[in-house]
Design an enzyme around this catalytic site. Structure first.
Site, PDB file in Angstrom:
ATOM      1  N   GLY A  81      -0.761 -19.965 -13.169  1.00  0.00           N
ATOM      2  CA  GLY A  81       0.048 -19.815 -14.379  1.00  0.00           C
ATOM      3  C   GLY A  81       0.727 -18.451 -14.457  1.00  0.00           C
ATOM      4  O   GLY A  81       0.212 -17.454 -13.953  1.00  0.00           O
ATOM      5  N   ARG A 145       0.407 -24.215  -8.139  1.00  0.00           N
ATOM      6  CA  ARG A 145      -1.049 -24.327  -8.225  1.00  0.00           C
ATOM      7  C   ARG A 145      -1.683 -24.945  -6.978  1.00  0.00           C
ATOM      8  O   ARG A 145      -2.854 -25.319  -7.004  1.00  0.00           O
ATOM      9  CB  ARG A 145      -1.438 -25.145  -9.462  1.00  0.00           C
ATOM     10  CG  ARG A 145      -1.162 -24.435 -10.787  1.00  0.00           C
ATOM     11  CD  ARG A 145      -1.945 -25.042 -11.925  1.00  0.00           C
ATOM     12  NE  ARG A 145      -1.648 -24.389 -13.185  1.00  0.00           N
ATOM     13  CZ  ARG A 145      -2.241 -23.284 -13.618  1.00  0.00           C
ATOM     14  NH1 ARG A 145      -3.158 -22.689 -12.870  1.00  0.00           N
ATOM     15  NH2 ARG A 145      -1.905 -22.743 -14.780  1.00  0.00           N
ATOM     16  N   ASP A 176      -9.888 -18.401  -9.054  1.00  0.00           N
ATOM     17  CA  ASP A 176      -9.870 -19.356  -7.944  1.00  0.00           C
ATOM     18  C   ASP A 176      -8.998 -18.862  -6.798  1.00  0.00           C
ATOM     19  O   ASP A 176      -9.389 -18.936  -5.629  1.00  0.00           O
ATOM     20  CB  ASP A 176      -9.295 -20.709  -8.411  1.00  0.00           C
ATOM     21  CG  ASP A 176     -10.378 -21.570  -9.030  1.00  0.00           C
ATOM     22  OD1 ASP A 176     -11.560 -21.175  -8.964  1.00  0.00           O
ATOM     23  OD2 ASP A 176     -10.033 -22.626  -9.588  1.00  0.00           O
ATOM     24  N   LYS A 202      -4.806 -11.541 -11.784  1.00  0.00           N
ATOM     25  CA  LYS A 202      -3.842 -12.034 -12.766  1.00  0.00           C
ATOM     26  C   LYS A 202      -4.437 -13.133 -13.628  1.00  0.00           C
ATOM     27  O   LYS A 202      -5.218 -13.933 -13.124  1.00  0.00           O
ATOM     28  CB  LYS A 202      -2.638 -12.599 -11.995  1.00  0.00           C
ATOM     29  CG  LYS A 202      -1.663 -13.384 -12.821  1.00  0.00           C
ATOM     30  CD  LYS A 202      -1.370 -14.797 -12.293  1.00  0.00           C
ATOM     31  CE  LYS A 202      -2.489 -15.770 -12.501  1.00  0.00           C
ATOM     32  NZ  LYS A 202      -2.157 -17.178 -12.325  1.00  0.00           N
ATOM     33  N   THR A 203      -4.174 -13.204 -14.849  1.00  0.00           N
ATOM     34  CA  THR A 203      -4.272 -14.366 -15.744  1.00  0.00           C
ATOM     35  C   THR A 203      -4.261 -13.911 -17.199  1.00  0.00           C
ATOM     36  O   THR A 203      -4.965 -12.965 -17.571  1.00  0.00           O
ATOM     37  CB  THR A 203      -5.503 -15.272 -15.525  1.00  0.00           C
ATOM     38  OG1 THR A 203      -5.475 -16.287 -16.523  1.00  0.00           O
ATOM     39  CG2 THR A 203      -6.851 -14.575 -15.580  1.00  0.00           C
ATOM     40  N   ASP A 205      -5.520 -15.507 -19.416  1.00  0.00           N
ATOM     41  CA  ASP A 205      -6.779 -15.963 -20.017  1.00  0.00           C
ATOM     42  C   ASP A 205      -7.814 -14.844 -20.140  1.00  0.00           C
ATOM     43  O   ASP A 205      -8.753 -14.952 -20.921  1.00  0.00           O
ATOM     44  CB  ASP A 205      -7.389 -17.108 -19.201  1.00  0.00           C
ATOM     45  CG  ASP A 205      -6.566 -18.387 -19.303  1.00  0.00           C
ATOM     46  OD1 ASP A 205      -5.532 -18.365 -19.971  1.00  0.00           O
ATOM     47  OD2 ASP A 205      -6.982 -19.402 -18.708  1.00  0.00           O
TER      48      ASP A 205
END
Ligand code: FBP
Length: 549
Positions: A81, A145, A176, A202-203, A205
């Site tokens: 993402g 992804r 992941d 990165k993320t 979230d």
């Protein structure tokens, strides 16, 4: 391309590097620390990573650069993402690479990891890079992804690297993707390819963090964007005094985003999925908890409020999790066709009633019909319910309305719904993310130049001004443990959930009862790119609280 005034202005912004990287490439030396061990399952991880396990943590310092002079051809991949700042990682990487030698080359593999497998790439030059400096998005090369995880894929990747003379791959991704980066690094080392692999955290979230990685990039900008909007909604609610706003915020699983937004805006309610799971809360208990706040506020004449709902919450409600598992089972294989052949909703409902256990049926029965139908309509390619598509903001407001009716509540309760997710993933990176990402990329190149493999680019001391940030690297294997995934034991980077004994949650817990009843909203406003440092360079409340500030 027509550019906004802000985009033009942001091209001129010079991201701040950690002090130790500011003196030019020739003045960056490396200091090796202790050998590392994985956070758990040491023997198993060591056996799985014989070539990359146990390496030393490293820090960069000001001093004579002693790395070997070698032409570097680097490939970079954006994975998963979008998160604000990804472009700056690539810009930092490019600038360090070119500052070391004009002969060095940077390729960007397009559309995520698949770009490497399909040898679909672009070679960056100054003009290309300059068009993306300090901008949001991943459109510089696109993302995807696809997972790089099988031996066959690694063999293809090795061939592509050989074809271009690639010396290193940088993977910009979440837990992941970085797990897979470690496995790829091991493969490359075991096959003597000479190709290094470096990861960047990165993320939005915020769930890729641990004792080494203080936060993943993008979390700062995304939560600031959502918090701005939530603050605006709070002010609207407090002006009109007639709506309860239910705001779902992104974050596939962990509730870091919801918690940070709550710390920024002090809403009346914020659910934390990890707490729901720990207390084994039922949908009914959660609805009761929100309904209590609605009633108390109404008694004070405040028929309005704001509730933040984390995207992944329903999966943390034990009874809902069991329901989903039963539905997946109920429609497994060709039973989906049997179900779809039924005509009316009544017939389908009878089929469901027959197939579910009494406990799950009781949960199903209290759901609003739109949610019940969503559970059967939205399926993934394996036929499973797509929990992330469930409109939990609507689910909870409907459950609260039912509760209030049951209680004989005669006050007002008008709910409005919002979902903030994609809005925050491609915003112009905040100064923090612009600086952090540029530093991560610059630093990733230093790790390559000094010959490290299977490392995560690490920049720490982030709650302090950039001058005091510490740049270095950590073997990815140090962050790994063994987890059961799809019926197999796998080495993975541990996903960081909200810690219920951590300082950010404790602060929230200590204040939320007051926030539930009083109108204690705070209005963070829009991200500021220019102006006083204490406004523009401020990072998250989560990070500040974690650091005891
Ligand atoms: P990453 O973990 O890859 O960074 O993505 C996070 C995320 O933005 C989640 O918050 C969200 O649930 C998911 O991606 C949405 O995925 P998609 O972009 O495929 O709709």
């Amino acid at each position: 391309m027509n550019q906004s005034p802000l985009q033009k202005a942001r091209y001129q912004y010079s991201p701040k590097l950690p002090g130790m990287l500011r003196n030019g490439i020739s003045e960056i030396c490396v200091k090796e620390g202790n050998a590392t061990q994985s956070v758990a399952d040491q023997e198993k991880i060591a056996a799985l990573f014989p070539n990359t396990y146990g390496e030393k943590e490293i820090t960069f310092e000001k001093g004579e650069n002693t790395s070997a002079a070698k032409k570097q051809v680097v490939g970079v991949i954006l994975s998963g993402g979008q998160a604000p700042g990804g472009h700056n990682v690539i810009c930092g990487l490019y600038d360090a690479l070119k500052a070391t030698s004009k002969e060095n080359v940077l390729y960007g593999f397009k559309n995520g990891p698949i770009g490497l497998l399909e040898d679909n790439y672009v070679e960056f030059d100054d003009a290309y890079i300059d068009a993306y400096r300090n901008t949001g998005g991943f459109d510089i090369i696109g993302s995807g992804r696809t997972k790089l995880e099988t031996e066959e894929q690694f063999a293809v990747a090795a061939k592509v690297c050989e074809k271009h003379g690639i010396t290193a791959i940088v993977i910009i991704g979440g837990d992941d993707s970085n797990t897979n980066a470690a496995v790829l690094a091991e493969y490359f080392a075991a096959h003597n390819t000479g190709v290094q692999v470096i990861g960047c955290p990165k993320t939005i979230d915020g769930d890729l963090k641990n004792e080494d990685i203080e936060c993943s990039f993008g979390f700062d900008t995304a939560t600031k964007t959502y918090s701005e909007l939530i603050g605006n909604i709070e002010r609207d609610a407090n002006s009109a005094k007639k709506y309860w706003h239910f705001v779902k915020v992104m974050g596939r699983s962990a509730s870091h985003v919801a918690l940070e937004c709550a710390l920024e805006t002090q809403p009346n309610i914020c659910l934390i999925s990890e707490e729901v799971a720990a207390k084994k809360q039922s949908l009914s208990e959660i609805a009761d908890y929100i309904a209590d706040a609605v009633e108390k506020r109404s008694a004070n004449g405040n028929n309005f409020g704001v509730a933040i709902i984390p995207e992944g919450v329903v999966e943390f409600v034990p009874e809902f999790k069991a329901l989903i598992a039963e539905i997946n089972e109920l429609l497994a294989g060709n039973k989906t066709e049997e179900f779809n052949a039924l005509g009316s909703w009544e017939e389908k409902y009878a089929f469901i009633e027959k197939g579910l256990t009494a406990e799950s049926m009781a949960v199903f029965a209290i759901l609003p019909q739109t949610i019940q139908q969503q559970l059967f309509l939205e399926r993934d390619p394996h036929g499973n319910v797509q929990v992330s598509l469930i409109e939990s903001e609507k689910l909870f407001s409907a459950l609260v309305a039912d509760k209030l009716a049951e209680r004989g509540y005669t006050g007002k309760f008008n709910a409005l719904h919002h979902f903030f997710g994609y809005e925050g993933r491609c915003a112009f990176p905040s100064n923090f993310d612009a600086d952090y990402c540029y530093s991560l990329g610059y630093n990733a190149f230093m790790l390559i130049q000094y010959g490290y493999n299977g490392y995560l680019s690490k920049v720490s001391n982030l709650s302090k001004p950039a001058e005091e940030w510490v740049a270095g690297g950590m073997p990815i294997t140090k962050m790994m443990n063994i987890e059961r995934r799809n019926g197999e034991d796998k080495p993975v980077i541990k996903k960081a959930l909200v810690e219920l004994d951590g300082k950010p949650f404790k602060y929230f817990e200590a204040n939320r009862d007051t926030w539930a009843v009083e109108t204690a909203y705070t209005y963070p406003g829009a991200i500021q790119y220019y102006g006083p440092t204490e406004v523009c360079d401020l990072t998250t409340r989560t990070l500040a609280l974690e650091k005891g500030e």
